[in-house]
Design a protein around this motif. Structure first.
Motif, mmCIF file in Angstrom:
data_model
loop_
_atom_site.group_PDB
_atom_site.id
_atom_site.type_symbol
_atom_site.label_atom_id
_atom_site.label_comp_id
_atom_site.label_asym_id
_atom_site.label_seq_id
_atom_site.Cartn_x
_atom_site.Cartn_y
_atom_site.Cartn_z
ATOM 1 N N LYS A 5 0.840 -1.193 0.000
ATOM 2 C CA LYS A 5 0.000 0.000 0.000
ATOM 3 C C LYS A 5 0.878 1.248 0.000
ATOM 4 N N ILE A 6 0.335 2.312 -0.571
ATOM 5 C CA ILE A 6 1.069 3.577 -0.540
ATOM 6 C C ILE A 6 0.933 4.181 0.863
ATOM 7 N N THR A 7 1.854 5.027 1.198
ATOM 8 C CA THR A 7 1.910 5.619 2.535
ATOM 9 C C THR A 7 0.620 6.325 2.912
ATOM 10 N N ASP A 8 0.041 7.079 1.985
ATOM 11 C CA ASP A 8 -1.200 7.805 2.288
ATOM 12 C C ASP A 8 -2.322 6.844 2.676
ATOM 13 N N ASP A 9 -2.399 5.689 2.002
ATOM 14 C CA ASP A 9 -3.428 4.698 2.342
ATOM 15 C C ASP A 9 -3.206 4.138 3.746
ATOM 16 N N MET A 25 -1.694 -4.395 11.530
ATOM 17 C CA MET A 25 -0.309 -4.862 11.419
ATOM 18 C C MET A 25 -0.234 -6.144 10.593
ATOM 19 N N ASP A 26 -1.156 -7.068 10.828
ATOM 20 C CA ASP A 26 -1.176 -8.326 10.074
ATOM 21 C C ASP A 26 -1.490 -8.095 8.596
ATOM 22 N N GLU A 27 -2.508 -7.302 8.332
ATOM 23 C CA GLU A 27 -2.953 -7.072 6.956
ATOM 24 C C GLU A 27 -1.945 -6.276 6.127
ATOM 25 N N ASN A 28 -1.116 -5.489 6.784
ATOM 26 C CA ASN A 28 -0.174 -4.627 6.057
ATOM 27 C C ASN A 28 1.281 -5.050 6.228
ATOM 28 N N ALA A 29 1.493 -6.259 6.657
ATOM 29 C CA ALA A 29 2.857 -6.737 6.929
ATOM 30 C C ALA A 29 3.803 -6.532 5.747
#
Length: 143
Positions: A5-9, A25-29
């Motif tokens: 994902k991009i930082t803004d998201d 944390m899990d979804e964006n690891a």
């Protein structure tokens, strides 16, 4: 394939009222930066094409401190990072990344001292010439 994902998201997700931090944390690891500072500095050293001795001399930092940075034992201050980038004759982009990865504030052109430093990095000035500019402008020297 999982897309980062991009930082803004990531920011927007964190700001939502119903965000569960553990799920986030899990979804964006795969979106987090995993940075090994030793590898990062070794990469910059290689990119510079300079010897360690040349960098130490040009940066005006001690050998011991430099090697501790390369080994990941020390996290350099903002001024030490600038000194090393100047000594390696690397780009402003490299400097900003190093500052970010070492948890230091990035250079900002609206700050007079930072403008001198940005100029020095872009024009591949030496640490010593950069110090001269800072002193003449009444700005604090690089420590």
């Amino acid at each position: 394939m999982i897309k980062k994902k991009i930082t803004d998201d990531l920011f927007e997700e964190l700001k939502k009222e119903n965000t569960d931090i553990e799920s986030y944390m899990d979804e964006n690891a795969d979106s987090f930066i995993e940075m090994n500072l030793s590898e990062f500095w070794s990469g910059l050293l290689e990119k510079s094409g300079k010897s360690k001795a040349d960098i130490v001399n040009a940066s005006d930092v001690s050998y011991v401190y430099f090697y501790e940075i390369l080994q990941g034992k020390k996290i350099p201050s903002k001024d030490k990072i600038v000194r090393l980038i100047l000594g390696m004759e690397l780009s402003l982009d490299d400097c900003q990344k190093a500052l970010k990865y070492c948890n230091q504030s990035q250079l900002y052109p609206r700050i007079k001292r930072d403008s001198y430093i940005i100029y020095a990095i872009h024009h591949k000035l030496s640490v010593f010439k950069t110090q001269e500019y800072l002193i003449e402008a009444g700005e604090p020297e690089l420590k």
